[in-house]
Motif scaffolding. Sequence first.
Motif, PDB file in Angstrom:
ATOM      1  N   LEU A  28       0.708  -1.240   0.003  1.00  0.00           N
ATOM      2  CA  LEU A  28       0.094  -0.139  -0.069  1.00  0.00           C
ATOM      3  C   LEU A  28       0.780   1.310  -0.055  1.00  0.00           C
ATOM      4  O   LEU A  28       1.994   1.240   0.688  1.00  0.00           O
ATOM      5  CB  LEU A  28      -0.842  -0.127   1.290  1.00  0.00           C
ATOM      6  N   ALA A  32      -2.889   5.243   0.441  1.00  0.00           N
ATOM      7  CA  ALA A  32      -3.761   4.135   0.771  1.00  0.00           C
ATOM      8  C   ALA A  32      -3.725   3.528   2.256  1.00  0.00           C
ATOM      9  O   ALA A  32      -4.718   3.150   2.535  1.00  0.00           O
ATOM     10  CB  ALA A  32      -3.580   3.109  -0.251  1.00  0.00           C
ATOM     11  N   ALA A  33      -2.432   3.536   2.665  1.00  0.00           N
ATOM     12  CA  ALA A  33      -2.560   2.930   4.098  1.00  0.00           C
ATOM     13  C   ALA A  33      -3.089   3.851   5.057  1.00  0.00           C
ATOM     14  O   ALA A  33      -3.753   3.297   6.048  1.00  0.00           O
ATOM     15  CB  ALA A  33      -0.964   2.818   4.436  1.00  0.00           C
ATOM     16  N   GLU A  35      -5.681   5.701   4.451  1.00  0.00           N
ATOM     17  CA  GLU A  35      -7.232   5.612   4.316  1.00  0.00           C
ATOM     18  C   GLU A  35      -7.648   4.415   5.309  1.00  0.00           C
ATOM     19  O   GLU A  35      -9.038   3.993   5.558  1.00  0.00           O
ATOM     20  CB  GLU A  35      -7.626   5.259   2.804  1.00  0.00           C
ATOM     21  N   THR A  36      -6.534   3.405   5.655  1.00  0.00           N
ATOM     22  CA  THR A  36      -7.083   1.986   6.120  1.00  0.00           C
ATOM     23  C   THR A  36      -7.116   2.379   7.694  1.00  0.00           C
ATOM     24  O   THR A  36      -7.545   1.440   8.567  1.00  0.00           O
ATOM     25  CB  THR A  36      -6.340   0.932   5.948  1.00  0.00           C
ATOM     26  N   LEU A  37      -6.584   3.540   8.221  1.00  0.00           N
ATOM     27  CA  LEU A  37      -6.584   3.944   9.646  1.00  0.00           C
ATOM     28  C   LEU A  37      -7.893   4.047  10.151  1.00  0.00           C
ATOM     29  O   LEU A  37      -8.717   5.035   9.470  1.00  0.00           O
ATOM     30  CB  LEU A  37      -5.659   4.978   9.901  1.00  0.00           C
ATOM     31  N   ASP A  38      -8.484   3.377  10.975  1.00  0.00           N
ATOM     32  CA  ASP A  38      -9.790   3.587  11.569  1.00  0.00           C
ATOM     33  C   ASP A  38      -9.595   4.193  12.968  1.00  0.00           C
ATOM     34  O   ASP A  38      -9.566   3.218  13.904  1.00  0.00           O
ATOM     35  CB  ASP A  38     -10.576   2.396  11.504  1.00  0.00           C
ATOM     36  N   TYR A  56      -0.837  12.581   8.030  1.00  0.00           N
ATOM     37  CA  TYR A  56      -1.978  12.008   8.109  1.00  0.00           C
ATOM     38  C   TYR A  56      -2.865  13.044   8.949  1.00  0.00           C
ATOM     39  O   TYR A  56      -2.485  13.827   9.780  1.00  0.00           O
ATOM     40  CB  TYR A  56      -2.224  10.805   9.097  1.00  0.00           C
ATOM     41  N   SER A 272      -1.533   4.046  17.024  1.00  0.00           N
ATOM     42  CA  SER A 272      -1.903   3.655  15.771  1.00  0.00           C
ATOM     43  C   SER A 272      -1.168   4.772  14.620  1.00  0.00           C
ATOM     44  O   SER A 272      -0.812   4.543  13.581  1.00  0.00           O
ATOM     45  CB  SER A 272      -3.166   3.344  15.472  1.00  0.00           C
ATOM     46  N   TYR A 276       1.672   4.016  12.046  1.00  0.00           N
ATOM     47  CA  TYR A 276       1.637   3.993  10.520  1.00  0.00           C
ATOM     48  C   TYR A 276       2.584   5.164  10.017  1.00  0.00           C
ATOM     49  O   TYR A 276       3.297   4.806   9.063  1.00  0.00           O
ATOM     50  CB  TYR A 276       0.143   4.920  10.591  1.00  0.00           C
TER      51      TYR A 276
END
Length: 393
Positions: A28, A32-33, A35-38, A56, A272, A276
Amino acid sequence: MRIRIGKGKRVLSLLLAAALFFGLLCPLTPQAAAETLDLPVPAAVLMEFSTGKVLYEKSAHEKRPCASITKVMTLLLVFEAIDSGVLHYDDVLTASAHAAGMGGSDIWLKEGEQMTVDDLIKACVVMSANDAAVVLAEAVAGTEESFVARMNARAAELGMADTTFKNCNGLDEDGHLTSAYDVAVMSRALMEHEKIFDYTLIWIDYVRGGQTQLVNTNKLVRSYNGIKGLKTGTTSAAGSCISAAAERNGMTLIGVVLGAENTKDRFSAASSLLDYGFANWKITVPEAPALPDLPVTGGMTDTVHLEAAAPQGVLTAVSEQGTLEIAPELPESVEAPVEKGQQVGVVRVSMNGETVEEIPVTAAESAEAITFGSAMRYLLEWFFLGAETQSGG
């Protein structure tokens, strides 16, 4: 017993294997990575310290209360006052009635009680003591009101357009607002004062001669690899907040979380964010090139030595496959006179053909131009030096 895998399950297994294989070949991108952080928080920012680049963001400029993270600005002004000689670490300060009446998170200062600047900073950082923050503020500016005016002025200087301070400690107050981005900006400014880490990395310490124990409110100090601090904050209006700084492999990151529902979510989100950043970004420090002597035309010397500052680290994505290049760009010669410190060229650092840094190349010495007077002086020095050499003097 022999178990038969149905056709559907077999196809699913193959698809999962293919997805894993493809993912390994095509990792990724940082975007893109990201965008995967929730993150279970309403606002967050991740910033790289040396460049100030945002890696970010989530509602980065949404104006929100930040509780005791306010003290980041308070501490910044305190350290600047120490640097300027207004305060000293061993100065003994006296708590006013106003400071003693703060309430909330504090060290229960009594009016007239005395404590050193060093211990007050420690209490402010480690225990997030509201009363200690006010004592420091009054020592710097005379009153908390005057100090808050300085906080807002300093915020404006730093470009913190989302911020308005109403007090120096972060207690809930109408209009006392900032943003995740602004918190990262002021955290970065505070971290320029490396002495702050002597306090932010304390886990347990004491004031009042050992009578009052201080336990760090930032639990990441005990659990996160590379943590350097920085400040937590919690109020009913702000929720659970943190500005967390960490360093690994020469890269320092600042992760800001505002408005988490609880401390668990606060620390999890901050971890997190930092994870990241460290997984997807790196700092590469290029090796400085050797600088040749530069020919001088019309000078009393034929060449001058050159010098340049060491190149800074370059922030790049881990997935970026570009080549970092560094090369001096110099003229064939320079006309005399040349002054020491005079810029004569640059060292250009580029990534994929794009310039990321220009470092001035300067003369390390002066080169006098040839004039009748300088030529005569040179001849006289040569004559007398030669005579002394021949006479054995």
